[in-house]
Design an enzyme around this catalytic site. Structure first.
Site, PDB file in Angstrom:
ATOM      1  N   GLU A 193      70.117   5.912  38.795  1.00  0.00           N
ATOM      2  CA  GLU A 193      68.816   6.584  38.705  1.00  0.00           C
ATOM      3  C   GLU A 193      67.973   6.061  39.852  1.00  0.00           C
ATOM      4  O   GLU A 193      68.000   4.868  40.158  1.00  0.00           O
ATOM      5  CB  GLU A 193      68.098   6.294  37.380  1.00  0.00           C
ATOM      6  CG  GLU A 193      68.697   6.963  36.173  1.00  0.00           C
ATOM      7  CD  GLU A 193      67.918   6.644  34.893  1.00  0.00           C
ATOM      8  OE1 GLU A 193      66.787   6.127  34.990  1.00  0.00           O
ATOM      9  OE2 GLU A 193      68.459   6.904  33.803  1.00  0.00           O
ATOM     10  N   LYS A 211      59.576  13.721  26.895  1.00  0.00           N
ATOM     11  CA  LYS A 211      59.643  12.293  27.198  1.00  0.00           C
ATOM     12  C   LYS A 211      58.235  11.702  27.116  1.00  0.00           C
ATOM     13  O   LYS A 211      57.229  12.391  27.299  1.00  0.00           O
ATOM     14  CB  LYS A 211      60.229  12.057  28.590  1.00  0.00           C
ATOM     15  CG  LYS A 211      61.644  12.600  28.763  1.00  0.00           C
ATOM     16  CD  LYS A 211      62.344  12.027  29.966  1.00  0.00           C
ATOM     17  CE  LYS A 211      62.761  10.601  29.691  1.00  0.00           C
ATOM     18  NZ  LYS A 211      63.622  10.064  30.765  1.00  0.00           N
ATOM     19  N   GLU A 229      56.421   9.592  32.436  1.00  0.00           N
ATOM     20  CA  GLU A 229      57.791   9.931  32.048  1.00  0.00           C
ATOM     21  C   GLU A 229      58.111  11.411  32.259  1.00  0.00           C
ATOM     22  O   GLU A 229      59.264  11.776  32.466  1.00  0.00           O
ATOM     23  CB  GLU A 229      58.021   9.591  30.573  1.00  0.00           C
ATOM     24  CG  GLU A 229      57.926   8.125  30.227  1.00  0.00           C
ATOM     25  CD  GLU A 229      59.259   7.422  30.304  1.00  0.00           C
ATOM     26  OE1 GLU A 229      60.253   8.083  30.637  1.00  0.00           O
ATOM     27  OE2 GLU A 229      59.296   6.214  30.029  1.00  0.00           O
ATOM     28  N   GLU A 256      60.686  16.766  32.243  1.00  0.00           N
ATOM     29  CA  GLU A 256      61.145  16.851  30.852  1.00  0.00           C
ATOM     30  C   GLU A 256      59.969  16.624  29.904  1.00  0.00           C
ATOM     31  O   GLU A 256      59.428  15.528  29.819  1.00  0.00           O
ATOM     32  CB  GLU A 256      62.256  15.835  30.612  1.00  0.00           C
ATOM     33  CG  GLU A 256      63.474  16.062  31.500  1.00  0.00           C
ATOM     34  CD  GLU A 256      64.493  14.941  31.400  1.00  0.00           C
ATOM     35  OE1 GLU A 256      65.019  14.711  30.290  1.00  0.00           O
ATOM     36  OE2 GLU A 256      64.761  14.289  32.435  1.00  0.00           O
TER      37      GLU A 256
END
Length: 488
Positions: free
Chosen positions: A274, A344, A352, A341
């Site tokens: 990541e 999150k 997030e 997203e």
């Protein structure tokens, strides 16, 4: 993702030599660039549409956080490399039972391979952070998954690894002091590295230097974090290696931590499973999320994310991926994340939710190019030229005189003029360098002055003082010399 690291020992050290030290990169072995395809959202396109999006954008490597049947079937016959994941909740079963590990591999890997080009299995994700009670099951689970792959004649094609958060490197500054935490170094990391070495695999680390900056925006030079060069850099006082990016300092801290566990690990690859920068949101205090530590609003912006990610992508694609400690290191990177997203974090204001390259409607959040088109870090972004104090006053004085004699407007820094104070060579040189740079259209080479100047992409703020040049300099023309600031 990683804990925000508190670099309590960080000292930004500028070189005192007349010539700035240049980091010479050796072309590394071919590195690869992919994406982490998270799906913690309720508004994402279907997997077949996502696969088309990947192809349209030249994305050839994907990491997913499970072994979802719809995703793996959609990726079949595309040639896209795929890393699947054994979830953290399955670690205990995989560690305790080779039969259960074999069943998982049969159902989630062998059932799709080779039509779906699965090339890696991540056993868990950031286990030390999210499931520490399973720390001692991690290597046994990896071992049983590896045995299952071997039993199915897949071990040569598919490598086993486990992504760890960068905060597993408990000491990270200076890089040469890099060391894994005492609780995991001998018990988990050493047997893990032995396993990875024996199986021809690689260590996987999730890197987020931009989140380190968000937690401590007053500690780091933004250009150093974004990977813009040149920048003041930071020097390891023990090795005298100069670091031109926070990422390379973190990478070398990882390499040194590996070295401390055995000389034989000095050539082991480290992949970035990541690696991202948020385009919005804030870090938040409390709530248990390991990245929501404090408020840092206004730091995560689309322009900064574009700059960081494009600098990262262009570097991977160029092959210039070495570090001071490992000049020939490769840099295989999965950029986090494919989409923003919405489920999150704690809501729309949480960082997030803002790591995506794409919005859920499949429109780009900002421009980028996986094919190596050399997208600029931030189109139209402002920039300034400031003095590099490390070259010494005599060099700065010569460069200052050159700038003033070749088109810079230096009238405001003459004795008695509006911006004469503070009367320092560093302050006057920054004023003159920036005037020269702006008057020449910020074109390439107009902020070099044989190493005496460097470009910054964030307008610095604060008092105009020799002791804090980058924080002081604000532009060309004095607006208020009572505040000792100059504004374009």
């Amino acid at each position: 993702m990683q804990h925000i690291m508190a670099f309590t020992r960080l000292l930004v050290v500028l070189l005192g030599a007349a010539f700035p030290l240049l980091l010479l990169f050796s072309p590394a072995v071919a590195s690869e660039l992919g994406v982490s395809y998270g799906r913690v959202a309720n508004d994402l396109p279907d997997p077949s549409s996502v696969v088309k999006l990947l192809g349209d954008n030249g994305i050839t490597m994907v990491r997913i956080y499970d072994a979802n049947s719809n995703v793996l079937s959609s990726l079949a016959n595309t040639g896209i490399k795929v890393m699947v994941m054994l979830p953290n909740e399955n670690l205990a079963d995989a560690a305790s039972s080779s039969d259960k590990a074999l069943q998982w591999v049969q159902n989630n890997v062998a059932a799709y391979y080779p039509a779906t080009n699965i090339h890696g299995v991540a056993v868990g994700n950031e286990v030390f952070n999210s499931k520490p009670d399973q720390n001692l099951n991690l290597v046994p689970a990896m071992t049983n998954i590896q045995k299952a792959l071997a039993q199915l004649n897949l071990a040569d094609a598919i490598k086993v690894t486990t992504p760890i958060a960068f905060n597993a490197v408990a000491v990270s500054w200076p890089p040469s002091s890099g060391a894994f935490g005492d609780d995991i170094a001998q018990l988990v990391m050493k047997p893990m590295l032995q396993f990875l070495q024996q199986t021809g695999s690689y260590l996987s680390v999730n890197y987020y230097p931009y989140l380190t900056y968000m937690a401590q925006p007053d500690t780091f030079n933004l250009d150093y974090v974004l990977g813009n060069n040149p920048n003041p850099g930071a020097v390891d006082p023990d090795t005298q290696f100069k670091y031109n990016s926070l990422l390379d300092a973190q990478r070398d801290a990882t390499y040194y931590a590996m070295d401390k566990l055995g000389a034989s690990y000095s050539n082991m690859a480290v992949h970035h499973t990541e690696h991202g920068a948020p385009s919005g949101g804030s870090l938040r205090g409390g709530g248990g999320g390991h990245r929501r530590l404090l408020q840092a609003g206004g730091v995560a912006t689309i322009a900064n994310a574009q700059t960081y990610i494009n600098n990262l992508m262009n570097r991977v694609l160029s092959g210039n991926t070495g570090t001071p400690h490992r000049p020939n290191a490769d840099m295989n990177v999965y950029i986090f994340a494919l989409f923003n997203e919405d489920q999150k974090g704690t809501g729309a204001g949480d960082v997030e939710q803002h790591f995506g390259l794409f919005y859920p409607n499949m429109q780009k959040v900002y421009e980028f190019d996986f094919r190596g088109g050399g997208v600029p870090p931030a189109p139209g972004a402002e920039s300034w030229c400031v003095a590099n104090a490390s070259v010494g006053e005599s060099w700065l004085q010569a460069a200052l005189e050159y700038a003033c004699g070749h088109g810079a407007d230096c009238s405001a820094i003459q004795p008695g003029a509006a911006c004469f104070e503070p009367d320092t060579v560093v302050a006057h040189a920054s004023y003159a360098f920036n005037s020269y740079y702006q008057r020449n259209g910020r074109s390439n080479g107009t902020c070099d002055f044989n190493g005496a100047g460097y470009i910054v992409y964030q307008e610095p703020a604060g008092e105009f003082s020799a002791s804090s040049l980058a924080a002081a300099f604000r532009g060309l023309v004095c607006r208020s010399c009572k505040l000792q600031t100059c504004k374009q």
